[in-house]
Motif scaffolding. Structure first.
Motif, PDB file in Angstrom:
ATOM      1  N   GLU A  34       0.836  -1.205   0.000  1.00 41.64           N
ATOM      2  CA  GLU A  34       0.000   0.000   0.000  1.00 41.64           C
ATOM      3  C   GLU A  34       0.873   1.257   0.000  1.00 41.64           C
ATOM      4  O   GLU A  34       0.549   2.255  -0.653  1.00 41.64           O
ATOM      5  CB  GLU A  34      -0.932   0.007   1.216  1.00 41.64           C
ATOM      6  N   THR A  35       1.984   1.213   0.716  1.00 45.37           N
ATOM      7  CA  THR A  35       2.898   2.357   0.746  1.00 45.37           C
ATOM      8  C   THR A  35       3.581   2.533  -0.608  1.00 45.37           C
ATOM      9  O   THR A  35       3.742   3.660  -1.095  1.00 45.37           O
ATOM     10  CB  THR A  35       3.958   2.163   1.845  1.00 45.37           C
ATOM     11  N   ALA A  36       3.972   1.424  -1.229  1.00 43.65           N
ATOM     12  CA  ALA A  36       4.599   1.489  -2.553  1.00 43.65           C
ATOM     13  C   ALA A  36       3.631   2.080  -3.569  1.00 43.65           C
ATOM     14  O   ALA A  36       4.041   2.861  -4.449  1.00 43.65           O
ATOM     15  CB  ALA A  36       5.050   0.099  -2.988  1.00 43.65           C
ATOM     16  N   ILE A  37       2.361   1.729  -3.461  1.00 39.71           N
ATOM     17  CA  ILE A  37       1.347   2.290  -4.352  1.00 39.71           C
ATOM     18  C   ILE A  37       1.349   3.816  -4.252  1.00 39.71           C
ATOM     19  O   ILE A  37       1.332   4.525  -5.263  1.00 39.71           O
ATOM     20  CB  ILE A  37      -0.047   1.727  -4.010  1.00 39.71           C
ATOM     21  N   GLU A  38       1.387   4.336  -3.021  1.00 39.27           N
ATOM     22  CA  GLU A  38       1.388   5.781  -2.818  1.00 39.27           C
ATOM     23  C   GLU A  38       2.635   6.423  -3.423  1.00 39.27           C
ATOM     24  O   GLU A  38       2.557   7.485  -4.063  1.00 39.27           O
ATOM     25  CB  GLU A  38       1.300   6.092  -1.325  1.00 39.27           C
ATOM     26  N   ALA A  41       2.533   6.250  -7.261  1.00 38.94           N
ATOM     27  CA  ALA A  41       1.531   7.176  -7.773  1.00 38.94           C
ATOM     28  C   ALA A  41       2.047   8.606  -7.756  1.00 38.94           C
ATOM     29  O   ALA A  41       1.807   9.375  -8.694  1.00 38.94           O
ATOM     30  CB  ALA A  41       0.249   7.072  -6.955  1.00 38.94           C
ATOM     31  N   GLN A  42       2.746   8.972  -6.700  1.00 42.89           N
ATOM     32  CA  GLN A  42       3.185  10.358  -6.558  1.00 42.89           C
ATOM     33  C   GLN A  42       4.438  10.672  -7.361  1.00 42.89           C
ATOM     34  O   GLN A  42       4.553  11.747  -7.955  1.00 42.89           O
ATOM     35  CB  GLN A  42       3.439  10.673  -5.078  1.00 42.89           C
ATOM     36  N   TRP A  43       5.382   9.723  -7.398  1.00 43.91           N
ATOM     37  CA  TRP A  43       6.662  10.019  -8.034  1.00 43.91           C
ATOM     38  C   TRP A  43       6.982   9.139  -9.248  1.00 43.91           C
ATOM     39  O   TRP A  43       7.996   9.345  -9.907  1.00 43.91           O
ATOM     40  CB  TRP A  43       7.788   9.862  -7.009  1.00 43.91           C
ATOM     41  N   GLY A  44       6.125   8.171  -9.554  1.00 42.33           N
ATOM     42  CA  GLY A  44       6.447   7.253 -10.635  1.00 42.33           C
ATOM     43  C   GLY A  44       7.422   6.190 -10.157  1.00 42.33           C
ATOM     44  O   GLY A  44       7.918   6.231  -9.027  1.00 42.33           O
ATOM     45  N   TYR A  45       7.692   5.242 -11.020  1.00 36.72           N
ATOM     46  CA  TYR A  45       8.570   4.136 -10.629  1.00 36.72           C
ATOM     47  C   TYR A  45      10.020   4.586 -10.505  1.00 36.72           C
ATOM     48  O   TYR A  45      10.690   4.335  -9.508  1.00 36.72           O
ATOM     49  CB  TYR A  45       8.466   2.999 -11.649  1.00 36.72           C
ATOM     50  N   PHE A  46      10.522   5.284 -11.503  1.00 37.63           N
ATOM     51  CA  PHE A  46      11.937   5.626 -11.534  1.00 37.63           C
ATOM     52  C   PHE A  46      12.335   6.558 -10.392  1.00 37.63           C
ATOM     53  O   PHE A  46      13.439   6.467  -9.862  1.00 37.63           O
ATOM     54  CB  PHE A  46      12.302   6.269 -12.878  1.00 37.63           C
ATOM     55  N   ASN A  47      11.444   7.464 -10.002  1.00 41.78           N
ATOM     56  CA  ASN A  47      11.774   8.436  -8.967  1.00 41.78           C
ATOM     57  C   ASN A  47      11.383   7.988  -7.564  1.00 41.78           C
ATOM     58  O   ASN A  47      11.608   8.724  -6.601  1.00 41.78           O
ATOM     59  CB  ASN A  47      11.102   9.779  -9.278  1.00 41.78           C
ATOM     60  N   LYS A  52      13.115   5.198   0.984  1.00 38.64           N
ATOM     61  CA  LYS A  52      12.016   6.049   1.447  1.00 38.64           C
ATOM     62  C   LYS A  52      10.758   5.230   1.712  1.00 38.64           C
ATOM     63  O   LYS A  52      10.031   5.474   2.679  1.00 38.64           O
ATOM     64  CB  LYS A  52      11.728   7.144   0.421  1.00 38.64           C
ATOM     65  N   ILE A  53      10.486   4.249   0.852  1.00 38.14           N
ATOM     66  CA  ILE A  53       9.347   3.359   1.089  1.00 38.14           C
ATOM     67  C   ILE A  53       9.560   2.600   2.398  1.00 38.14           C
ATOM     68  O   ILE A  53       8.653   2.480   3.225  1.00 38.14           O
ATOM     69  CB  ILE A  53       9.160   2.376  -0.086  1.00 38.14           C
ATOM     70  N   ALA A  54      10.784   2.108   2.575  1.00 40.20           N
ATOM     71  CA  ALA A  54      11.110   1.377   3.802  1.00 40.20           C
ATOM     72  C   ALA A  54      10.907   2.256   5.033  1.00 40.20           C
ATOM     73  O   ALA A  54      10.313   1.826   6.036  1.00 40.20           O
ATOM     74  CB  ALA A  54      12.544   0.870   3.742  1.00 40.20           C
ATOM     75  N   MET A 122      -1.375   5.551  -9.600  1.00 44.56           N
ATOM     76  CA  MET A 122      -0.125   4.819  -9.792  1.00 44.56           C
ATOM     77  C   MET A 122      -0.123   4.073 -11.109  1.00 44.56           C
ATOM     78  O   MET A 122       0.842   4.109 -11.870  1.00 44.56           O
ATOM     79  CB  MET A 122       0.073   3.827  -8.642  1.00 44.56           C
ATOM     80  N   PHE A 123      -1.248   3.396 -11.390  1.00 42.40           N
ATOM     81  CA  PHE A 123      -1.338   2.609 -12.604  1.00 42.40           C
ATOM     82  C   PHE A 123      -1.219   3.501 -13.835  1.00 42.40           C
ATOM     83  O   PHE A 123      -0.562   3.151 -14.816  1.00 42.40           O
ATOM     84  CB  PHE A 123      -2.656   1.847 -12.632  1.00 42.40           C
TER      85      PHE A 123
END
Length: 222
Positions: A34-38, A41-47, A52-54, A122-123
Motif C-alpha cells: 500500500e505504501t509502494a502504491i502511494e 503514484a506520486q513520483w512514478g517508478y523511476f523516482n 524512502k518506502i522502507a 499509480m497505474f
C-alpha cells in the motif's frame, strides 16, 4: 463406512492458518504494498526510492528487501495486486450471455478505481512510463492489453450466437475500444479529479456502447 470417511479426510488438503510471525509478515507485506502504491503514484517508478518506502513503513532498506528482494519484485507485486482485485471483484462471474451485465461491470470497476485514487493514479503513471522499453513494467503492460482484449472477446463472442449481441459485431474491436476509452477517461480524471467523475464518464460511454451493439438496444440506464 468409517474407514472410507477417514481416508477421505486424510486425503483432503489441510487448511493452514497463518498465525504469529507468519500473520505479522503478511500484514507487513500488505503495508509495504500500500505504501509502494502511494510512492509510485506520486513520483512514478523511476523516482520512487526503496529506502524512502522502507522508512515510511518503519523498516530499513534491508528489512524491506527481506519481503521484496528488489524494486522490480515490489513493482510486480503491486501490479499483481491490482489485477487480482479487479478480476475477483468484477469479472469472475458468469454473465449468462448478457452484454448489459458485462458492460455494467466495466462501469462498476471504474467506480471502484475512483474510490482508490492512489492505486489508480499509480497505474496511470506506470502505464505512461512503461512506453520506455527499459522500464521493468514494459512487458507487463504490453501483455496486459492483449490479455484483456482476449479475455473480453472470450466473454462477448458467445453472446453473438446467443442472440444478445448484434450479428457482425467485431468483439475484439469492441474490447480494444473499451480499454482505450476507459484508460483515456482515467487519465483525464487523474488530471482533474475535482471536475471529472471517472464512474460517470465511463458509465455514460458503456451505456451508449451497449445500446449500439445489443440486439434489443438495452443500455445500463434501463
Amino acid at each position: 463406512m468409517h474407514t472410507e470417511v477417514s481416508q477421505k479426510s486424510a486425503e483432503r488438503p489441510k487448511r493452514v492458518r497463518r498465525t504469529g510471525p507468519y500473520k505479522a509478515a503478511d500484514a507487513r507485506r500488505q503495508t509495504i504494498l500500500e505504501t509502494a502504491i502511494e510512492h509510485f503514484a506520486q513520483w512514478g517508478y523511476f523516482n520512487s526510492s526503496m529506502p524512502k518506502i522502507a522508512a515510511d513503513v518503519g523498516l530499513t532498506k534491508a528489512g524491506l528487501m527481506h519481503h521484496f528482494g528488489s524494486k522490480e519484485e515490489l513493482l510486480s507485486a503491486v501490479l499483481e495486486l491490482r489485477d487480482q482485485r479487479a478480476i475477483s471483484a468484477f469479472f469472475a462471474e458468469d454473465f449468462q450471455n448478457d452484454p448489459v451485465r458485462y458492460f455494467g461491470q466495466v462501469a462498476a470497476q471504474a467506480a471502484f478505481n475512483e474510490s482508490q485514487p492512489g492505486l489508480t493514479q499509480m497505474f496511470t503513471v506506470l502505464a505512461a512510463e512503461s512506453s520506455n522499453e527499459e522500464h521493468p513494467a514494459h512487458q507487463y503492460f504490453q501483455q496486459r492489453y492483449e490479455s484483456i482484449v482476449e479475455a473480453a472477446s472470450g466473454i462477448l463472442t458467445p453472446m453473438i450466437a446467443a442472440g444478445t449481441l448484434r450479428q457482425g459485431t467485431d468483439v475484439r474491436q469492441v474490447a480494444a475500444e473499451i480499454l482505450a476509452v476507459v484508460d483515456g477517461f482515467t487519465i483525464q480524471w487523474a488530471l482533474d479529479k475535482t471536475n471529472t467523475s471517472l464512474h460517470s464518464t465511463v458509465f455514460n460511454y458503456v451505456d451508449r456502447l451497449s445500446r449500439s451493439v445489443t440486439t434489443d438496444g438495452r443500455g445500463l440506464a434501463d
